[in-house]
Write an enzyme that holds these catalytic residues in place. Sequence first.
Site, mmCIF file in Angstrom:
data_model
loop_
_atom_site.group_PDB
_atom_site.id
_atom_site.type_symbol
_atom_site.label_atom_id
_atom_site.label_comp_id
_atom_site.label_asym_id
_atom_site.label_seq_id
_atom_site.Cartn_x
_atom_site.Cartn_y
_atom_site.Cartn_z
ATOM 1 C CE LYS A 186 12.156 5.064 -10.229
ATOM 2 N NZ LYS A 186 11.523 5.623 -9.080
ATOM 3 C CD GLU A 232 15.961 6.249 -10.333
ATOM 4 O OE1 GLU A 232 16.750 6.487 -9.425
ATOM 5 O OE2 GLU A 232 14.735 6.134 -10.150
ATOM 6 C CD GLU A 258 8.823 7.882 -9.591
ATOM 7 O OE1 GLU A 258 9.501 8.884 -9.281
ATOM 8 O OE2 GLU A 258 9.155 6.727 -9.282
ATOM 9 N NE ARG A 273 4.387 -12.213 4.476
ATOM 10 C CZ ARG A 273 4.509 -12.422 3.176
ATOM 11 N NH1 ARG A 273 5.661 -12.767 2.673
ATOM 12 N NH2 ARG A 273 3.491 -12.295 2.373
ATOM 13 C CE LYS A 299 15.975 1.424 -2.002
ATOM 14 N NZ LYS A 299 15.094 1.915 -3.072
ATOM 15 C CB CYS A 329 -1.452 -12.998 6.136
ATOM 16 S SG CYS A 329 -2.855 -11.880 5.991
ATOM 17 C CG HIS A 384 3.777 28.166 -21.669
ATOM 18 N ND1 HIS A 384 3.287 29.354 -22.160
ATOM 19 C CD2 HIS A 384 2.720 27.488 -21.168
ATOM 20 C CE1 HIS A 384 1.979 29.405 -21.941
ATOM 21 N NE2 HIS A 384 1.613 28.270 -21.353
ATOM 22 C CD1 TRP A 442 -2.565 -6.053 8.533
ATOM 23 C CD2 TRP A 442 -0.430 -6.310 9.042
ATOM 24 N NE1 TRP A 442 -2.081 -4.824 8.839
ATOM 25 C CE2 TRP A 442 -0.775 -4.951 9.157
ATOM 26 C CE3 TRP A 442 0.885 -6.698 9.316
ATOM 27 C CZ2 TRP A 442 0.156 -3.985 9.541
ATOM 28 C CZ3 TRP A 442 1.793 -5.734 9.688
ATOM 29 C CH2 TRP A 442 1.423 -4.396 9.807
ATOM 30 C CG ASN A 491 -0.810 -14.314 2.439
ATOM 31 O OD1 ASN A 491 -1.260 -14.677 3.505
ATOM 32 N ND2 ASN A 491 0.452 -14.479 2.077
ATOM 33 N N GLY A 492 -4.017 -11.410 1.213
ATOM 34 C CA GLY A 492 -4.527 -10.480 0.208
ATOM 35 C C GLY A 492 -5.996 -10.156 0.427
HETATM 36 C C1 F6R Z 1 14.507 7.233 -7.230
HETATM 37 C C2 F6R Z 1 14.861 7.123 -5.823
HETATM 38 C C3 F6R Z 1 15.322 8.340 -5.123
HETATM 39 C C4 F6R Z 1 14.777 8.364 -3.695
HETATM 40 C C5 F6R Z 1 15.369 9.549 -2.912
HETATM 41 C C6 F6R Z 1 14.776 9.644 -1.530
HETATM 42 O O1 F6R Z 1 14.074 6.013 -7.748
HETATM 43 O O2 F6R Z 1 14.785 6.046 -5.248
HETATM 44 O O3 F6R Z 1 14.971 9.486 -5.816
HETATM 45 O O4 F6R Z 1 13.384 8.452 -3.761
HETATM 46 O O5 F6R Z 1 16.757 9.401 -2.823
HETATM 47 O O6 F6R Z 1 15.061 8.521 -0.765
HETATM 48 P P1 F6R Z 1 14.207 8.188 0.508
HETATM 49 O O7 F6R Z 1 12.833 7.862 0.061
HETATM 50 O O8 F6R Z 1 14.894 7.006 1.141
HETATM 51 O O9 F6R Z 1 14.220 9.393 1.389
#
Ligand code: F6R
Length: 608
Positions: free
Chosen positions: A484, A487, A480, A27, A603, A2, A503, A74, A98-99
Amino acid sequence: MCGIVGIIGNTPVAPQIVEALKRLEYRGYDSAGVATLEYGHLARRRAEGKLRNLEAKLSDAPLSGVIGIGHTRWATHGKPNETNAHPHATEKLAVVHNGIIENFRELKAGLEAKGVRFETETDTEVVAQLVTHEMRQGRPPVEAVAVTLPRLRGAFALAFLFDGEDELLIGARHGAPLAIGYGAEEMYLGSDALALAPFTDDVTYLEDGDWAILRRKGADIRDASGAMVRRPRHKIPVGSFMADKGNHRHFMAKEIHEQPEVVGRTLAHYVNFTAGRVELPFELPFDFRALKRISISACGTAYLAGLVSKYWFERLARIPVEIDVASEFRYREAPLEPGELALFVSQSGETADTLASLRYATAEKLHTLSVVNVPTSTMARESTLVAQTLAGVEVGVASTKAFTCQLTVLLSLAIAAGRARGTLTPEEEKELVDALIAVPGQMSEAMKREHEIEILARELSKAKDVLYLGRGTAYPLAMEGALKLKEISYIHAEGYAAGELKHGPIALIDETMPVIVIAPYDHIFEKTVSNMQEVAARGGRIILITDEKGALESGLDTMATLVMPSVHPVVAPILNSVPIQLLAYHTAVFMGKDVDQPRNLAKSVTVE
Ligand code: F6R
C-alpha cells in the site's frame, strides 16, 4: 447491507420512497418496506422479495402520508420474510436500520426481563423497543433516541419516524453511512447520495457518531456527545452519483471508511448471525472432508488476502494450502490432482494472470472457486463456484475495502471447512463467528485513531525506505502494508516475516529507517517483541501496531504505538488492515501524490 430512505414531504411520499429504494437495488436486498403517518398515525407496508412485491401491496392498500421512511433489507439476523422486513414498529415509532447491532442479545434479554415482547428475529427490533421503552417513561422522541444511541454497539445507520409527529425524522450514523438531503420545505435521509438523487443535489454527509433531527425546514446535527455541530453541505454534480466521494477527498479514503459497512454486508452473506454459524450461500460440488489440498493463486493485494487465508485453512481446517502469485502458478506446471480445489481471489475478476491460472486449473479438471467482487466478471462466469465479496464498486486503484471483504469471505470458508472436517467444534465455530460479527464495529473504533495516524504519516513521509514486520497472519499483512505504501507514496517499502529479519534485512536498520511492526497480542507476540528488540538495539525507529495488552506488555520504547481494539487473534488481520491503509493513505496525501490514480498503475490488469 441495506438501503435507507426518509422523506418529510408535501405530497404522498410512499411512491417517492419506492423510487429512491430502486436506486439502491444495486446494494442487494431480499425484502422491502415503507412506513408513513396516515392521519398522524403509523402505517406500514412490507413485502418479502423484490420491490415489485412492495409496489403490489401499496397498489392494493395505498399510503397517503407526506412523511415516511423506507428500507431494502439484506437479511442478517433472521430470515428474509415479511415479519423481519423493516420498518420495525411499535405503537410509538417505526425504525429502519442498516448494519449490525452487535450487543442486541444482551439488550433484548434486558428488555424481555422487563416484560417487553418481541415479534421478530431481528437485531433492529431491539432499537425500536429500547426507544419505545424510554418514551413510555415519558421521554420525548429526541431525548429517547439520545439516551438509546450510546447503548448500541456495532456499525449501523438508523432512521426513525414517530407516531403523531408529522414534522420529525431522526437519523443516526455509527459506522454505516447516512446522508441528509435538503429540498424546498422538504427534507430527506438516504443511505447514500444516490438514493437522494431524484430529489436533491444539496447534501450533507453525517460523520461517524453524528445523529440528525430533521424537520421540514432543516436539520440539527449533533455529534456522539450530543453537542450541536455543523457539517458541510455539498452540491453533487449531476451524473456523478455512481462515483460519489461523499465527504472524502479521495475515493481511497471513502473506501477505507466504508469498510465497517461493506465487511458487515459481506459477513451477512456468509454467516447466520442468530445461530452463530457460517452458512455458505451455495452448495459445494465437493466435500471439504475429502480435500487433500487447496491451491490458491491471485495477484497483488488479492494474493496477500490468499496468503492470510493459508494460515486460516491450515490452522482451522487442517487442509494443506499451496499459494502462488498467479503469474508464477500458470507457468510453473504444478502437478495437480483432479478433485483438488483451486481457489482464486480477485477484486475485478478480470486480472489476466489470475484468469489464465483459473483456465489452467479448469483444464486440469480441478474444482474452481473464485472469490470476486464483480459478479459479472469473466472469472465469475468461468469458475465452478463464485464466492462474492460485497464491497461495492472499488474506484481507488489501491485496493482497500475489497481486501478486507476478501479476508471476510476467506475466513468464513475456512470456518466452514473446519466444521465439515471436524477440526472445529460448534463452540469454537461460534466463538469465531462472534469475533467476526464484532469486526465492523471494531473497524469503526480503529478509525478513531485516524488523527494520530495522520500525524505519524508526516514523519513517515520523510523516509526513503520503510520496513514492515509481522508474524503469522500479521506477516502477509506486513507485506500488504508495504505494498500500500509503495504504490501510492512511491516510498520504497518491504514486508518481512519478523523472524527473517536476522537473516538479512537487519543490515538495513539504522536511525533513519522506520520499522512498522504489526503485533497483536497473541501466542507469538513475545517472539515478535524479541525481533523488535533487535531493531531497537540498532537504533531503528519502531511504529508498533498492537492492542491494549500488547502495548502494555511490549515494554519497548517506540516512535509511536497505535493501539487498536482488542480482538480475537484470528480476526486481527481484518482489523489491522485499517491502520496500515490509513498510514499509507495519509503519507501519500501529505506528499501530494495522486492516491486514487498512482503513476503507472491500473485498476484492472488485463495484460500479462
Ligand atoms: C494493490 C492492488 C493490486 C491488485 C491486483 C489484483 O492495491 O490493488 O495489487 O490487488 O492487481 O487485482 P484483482 O484483485 O482485480 O485481481
